[in-house]
Design a protein around this motif. Structure first.
Motif, PDB file in Angstrom:
ATOM      1  N   LEU A  63       0.815  -1.209   0.000  1.00  0.00           N
ATOM      2  CA  LEU A  63       0.000   0.000   0.000  1.00  0.00           C
ATOM      3  C   LEU A  63       0.853   1.265   0.000  1.00  0.00           C
ATOM      4  CD1 LEU A  63      -2.804  -0.894   2.561  1.00  0.00           C
ATOM      5  CD2 LEU A  63      -2.963  -0.857   0.087  1.00  0.00           C
ATOM      6  N   ILE A  64       1.906   1.271   0.803  1.00  0.00           N
ATOM      7  CA  ILE A  64       2.690   2.488   1.000  1.00  0.00           C
ATOM      8  C   ILE A  64       3.690   2.731  -0.129  1.00  0.00           C
ATOM      9  CG2 ILE A  64       4.312   3.642   2.572  1.00  0.00           C
ATOM     10  CD1 ILE A  64       1.421   3.463   3.600  1.00  0.00           C
ATOM     11  N   LEU A  65       4.360   1.685  -0.601  1.00  0.00           N
ATOM     12  CA  LEU A  65       5.380   1.869  -1.641  1.00  0.00           C
ATOM     13  C   LEU A  65       4.833   2.476  -2.934  1.00  0.00           C
ATOM     14  CD1 LEU A  65       7.784  -1.175  -1.236  1.00  0.00           C
ATOM     15  CD2 LEU A  65       8.239   1.228  -0.809  1.00  0.00           C
ATOM     16  N   PRO A  66       3.726   1.973  -3.497  1.00  0.00           N
ATOM     17  CA  PRO A  66       3.219   2.630  -4.708  1.00  0.00           C
ATOM     18  C   PRO A  66       2.848   4.086  -4.470  1.00  0.00           C
ATOM     19  CG  PRO A  66       2.207   0.490  -4.469  1.00  0.00           C
ATOM     20  CD  PRO A  66       2.972   0.753  -3.210  1.00  0.00           C
ATOM     21  N   LEU A  67       2.258   4.373  -3.304  1.00  0.00           N
ATOM     22  CA  LEU A  67       1.912   5.760  -2.994  1.00  0.00           C
ATOM     23  C   LEU A  67       3.165   6.624  -2.950  1.00  0.00           C
ATOM     24  CD1 LEU A  67      -0.142   7.912  -2.093  1.00  0.00           C
ATOM     25  CD2 LEU A  67       0.347   7.212   0.253  1.00  0.00           C
ATOM     26  N   PHE A  68       4.174   6.170  -2.219  1.00  0.00           N
ATOM     27  CA  PHE A  68       5.418   6.937  -2.112  1.00  0.00           C
ATOM     28  C   PHE A  68       6.084   7.111  -3.483  1.00  0.00           C
ATOM     29  CE2 PHE A  68      10.047   7.018  -1.499  1.00  0.00           C
ATOM     30  CZ  PHE A  68      10.167   8.192  -0.779  1.00  0.00           C
ATOM     31  N   LEU A  69       6.154   6.036  -4.262  1.00  0.00           N
ATOM     32  CA  LEU A  69       6.808   6.113  -5.570  1.00  0.00           C
ATOM     33  C   LEU A  69       6.042   7.008  -6.540  1.00  0.00           C
ATOM     34  CD1 LEU A  69       7.898   2.394  -5.932  1.00  0.00           C
ATOM     35  CD2 LEU A  69       9.382   4.361  -5.538  1.00  0.00           C
ATOM     36  N   LEU A  70       4.722   6.927  -6.536  1.00  0.00           N
ATOM     37  CA  LEU A  70       3.938   7.777  -7.435  1.00  0.00           C
ATOM     38  C   LEU A  70       3.984   9.240  -7.010  1.00  0.00           C
ATOM     39  CD1 LEU A  70       0.882   5.488  -8.154  1.00  0.00           C
ATOM     40  CD2 LEU A  70       2.617   6.233  -9.770  1.00  0.00           C
ATOM     41  N   LEU A  71       3.915   9.490  -5.716  1.00  0.00           N
ATOM     42  CA  LEU A  71       4.021  10.883  -5.260  1.00  0.00           C
ATOM     43  C   LEU A  71       5.398  11.454  -5.563  1.00  0.00           C
ATOM     44  CD1 LEU A  71       2.138  10.812  -1.831  1.00  0.00           C
ATOM     45  CD2 LEU A  71       1.391  11.901  -3.951  1.00  0.00           C
ATOM     46  N   THR A  72       6.438  10.629  -5.430  1.00  0.00           N
ATOM     47  CA  THR A  72       7.788  11.093  -5.726  1.00  0.00           C
ATOM     48  C   THR A  72       7.970  11.346  -7.213  1.00  0.00           C
ATOM     49  OG1 THR A  72       8.632   9.854  -3.834  1.00  0.00           O
ATOM     50  CG2 THR A  72      10.240  10.554  -5.465  1.00  0.00           C
ATOM     51  N   SER A  73       7.504  10.426  -8.046  1.00  0.00           N
ATOM     52  CA  SER A  73       7.712  10.571  -9.486  1.00  0.00           C
ATOM     53  C   SER A  73       6.892  11.710 -10.077  1.00  0.00           C
ATOM     54  CB  SER A  73       7.397   9.267 -10.214  1.00  0.00           C
ATOM     55  OG  SER A  73       6.038   8.949 -10.084  1.00  0.00           O
ATOM     56  N   THR A  74       5.762  12.047  -9.466  1.00  0.00           N
ATOM     57  CA  THR A  74       4.967  13.167  -9.968  1.00  0.00           C
ATOM     58  C   THR A  74       5.340  14.488  -9.316  1.00  0.00           C
ATOM     59  OG1 THR A  74       3.232  12.686  -8.344  1.00  0.00           O
ATOM     60  CG2 THR A  74       2.970  11.739 -10.551  1.00  0.00           C
ATOM     61  N   GLY A  75       6.212  14.457  -8.314  1.00  0.00           N
ATOM     62  CA  GLY A  75       6.631  15.678  -7.647  1.00  0.00           C
ATOM     63  C   GLY A  75       5.643  16.176  -6.607  1.00  0.00           C
ATOM     64  N   LEU A  76       4.721  15.322  -6.181  1.00  0.00           N
ATOM     65  CA  LEU A  76       3.696  15.729  -5.234  1.00  0.00           C
ATOM     66  C   LEU A  76       3.982  15.324  -3.794  1.00  0.00           C
ATOM     67  CD1 LEU A  76       0.515  14.887  -7.334  1.00  0.00           C
ATOM     68  CD2 LEU A  76       1.490  17.149  -6.881  1.00  0.00           C
ATOM     69  N   LEU A  77       5.096  14.668  -3.553  1.00  0.00           N
ATOM     70  CA  LEU A  77       5.400  14.198  -2.201  1.00  0.00           C
ATOM     71  C   LEU A  77       5.521  15.361  -1.224  1.00  0.00           C
ATOM     72  CD1 LEU A  77       5.982  11.783  -0.374  1.00  0.00           C
ATOM     73  CD2 LEU A  77       8.396  12.065  -0.925  1.00  0.00           C
ATOM     74  N   LYS A  78       6.187  16.416  -1.625  1.00  0.00           N
ATOM     75  CA  LYS A  78       6.351  17.581  -0.753  1.00  0.00           C
ATOM     76  C   LYS A  78       4.992  18.210  -0.441  1.00  0.00           C
ATOM     77  CE  LYS A  78       8.735  21.982  -0.386  1.00  0.00           C
ATOM     78  NZ  LYS A  78       9.603  22.954  -1.032  1.00  0.00           N
ATOM     79  N   ASN A  79       4.115  18.310  -1.451  1.00  0.00           N
ATOM     80  CA  ASN A  79       2.783  18.868  -1.220  1.00  0.00           C
ATOM     81  C   ASN A  79       1.962  17.973  -0.289  1.00  0.00           C
ATOM     82  OD1 ASN A  79       3.308  21.004  -2.937  1.00  0.00           O
ATOM     83  ND2 ASN A  79       2.507  19.942  -4.716  1.00  0.00           N
ATOM     84  N   PHE A  80       2.097  16.666  -0.443  1.00  0.00           N
ATOM     85  CA  PHE A  80       1.363  15.725   0.400  1.00  0.00           C
ATOM     86  C   PHE A  80       1.786  15.871   1.858  1.00  0.00           C
ATOM     87  CE2 PHE A  80       1.116  11.411   2.277  1.00  0.00           C
ATOM     88  CZ  PHE A  80      -0.266  11.265   2.261  1.00  0.00           C
ATOM     89  N   LEU A  81       3.095  15.877   2.099  1.00  0.00           N
ATOM     90  CA  LEU A  81       3.596  16.002   3.467  1.00  0.00           C
ATOM     91  C   LEU A  81       3.295  17.383   4.053  1.00  0.00           C
ATOM     92  CD1 LEU A  81       6.997  14.134   3.063  1.00  0.00           C
ATOM     93  CD2 LEU A  81       4.872  13.267   4.048  1.00  0.00           C
ATOM     94  N   SER A  82       3.396  18.427   3.224  1.00  0.00           N
ATOM     95  CA  SER A  82       3.075  19.779   3.698  1.00  0.00           C
ATOM     96  C   SER A  82       1.594  19.909   4.037  1.00  0.00           C
ATOM     97  CB  SER A  82       3.453  20.809   2.636  1.00  0.00           C
ATOM     98  OG  SER A  82       4.835  20.814   2.405  1.00  0.00           O
ATOM     99  N   GLY A  83       0.736  19.218   3.277  1.00  0.00           N
ATOM    100  CA  GLY A  83      -0.691  19.240   3.565  1.00  0.00           C
ATOM    101  C   GLY A  83      -1.009  18.594   4.895  1.00  0.00           C
ATOM    102  N   ILE A  84      -0.360  17.461   5.176  1.00  0.00           N
ATOM    103  CA  ILE A  84      -0.571  16.793   6.467  1.00  0.00           C
ATOM    104  C   ILE A  84      -0.056  17.675   7.605  1.00  0.00           C
ATOM    105  CG2 ILE A  84       0.117  14.809   7.868  1.00  0.00           C
ATOM    106  CD1 ILE A  84       0.007  13.138   5.319  1.00  0.00           C
ATOM    107  N   LYS A  85       1.103  18.269   7.397  1.00  0.00           N
ATOM    108  CA  LYS A  85       1.665  19.156   8.422  1.00  0.00           C
ATOM    109  C   LYS A  85       0.748  20.359   8.663  1.00  0.00           C
ATOM    110  CE  LYS A  85       5.586  22.130   9.368  1.00  0.00           C
ATOM    111  NZ  LYS A  85       6.753  22.782   8.786  1.00  0.00           N
TER     112      LYS A  85
END
Length: 174
Positions: A63-85
């Protein structure tokens, strides 16, 4: 000269994107093979009341690896983590950033649900692979279904974050 730099940058970015997609597919396939070949072995002594039975590491990885890899490859990981913060700190942000965080959160919830479905289908394949033992059919079906429960809990958490971000957005509009 600046056009050549832009073309080189674009070419490097395309190669990096292709590499991350291939790497993502390889990681997802290897976790699926792990689930099918190793984790769903026939075990007759399977206690459903034991909490350790409900902790399924390969399913969590699936569950977590595809989410992390897709967020990283699309450049959305920072936005995802900033949204949670932002949701937990209740900090006020511009509406455009909040909408970006909300959309990234919706994207993550969708990826989690799709990963759970694919993980469960992989688990059901493993159940069919070990169908010769009727005694362990129930335990293998449980292992195959656990990712859906994980996805529901993760989605509840992300839905809470999304609701908090939307309520913060309403406060800044006043």
């Amino acid at each position: 000269e600046s056009l050549d730099k832009n073309e080189k940058y674009s070419m490097k970015k395309n190669i990096f994107t292709i590499f991350t997609v291939i790497l993502s597919i390889a990681v997802i396939a290897s976790v699926a093979i792990l689930i099918v070949n190793i984790y769903t072995e026939n075990e007759a002594d399977f206690d459903f009341t034991n909490i350790a039975v409900w902790i399924d590491v390969p399913s969590i990885l699936f569950l977590i690896l595809p989410l992390f890899l897709l967020l990283t490859s699309t450049g959305l990981l920072k936005n995802f983590l900033s949204g949670i913060k932002s949701a937990f700190t209740s900090q006020k942000l511009p509406v455009s950033k909040k909408l970006l965080y909300i959309n990234t959160n919706k994207y993550a919830r969708t990826v989690i649900l799709l990963s759970a479905i694919s993980s469960s289908l992989t688990g059901y394949y493993a159940v069919l692979k070990h169908l010769e033992s009727k005694m362990t059919l129930g335990s293998n079906m449980m292992i195959a279904t656990i990712p859906i429960f994980y996805a529901l809990f993760i989605n509840l958490f992300l839905l809470t974050v999304e609701t908090k971000l939307e309520s913060l957005s309403e406060k800044t509009d006043e």
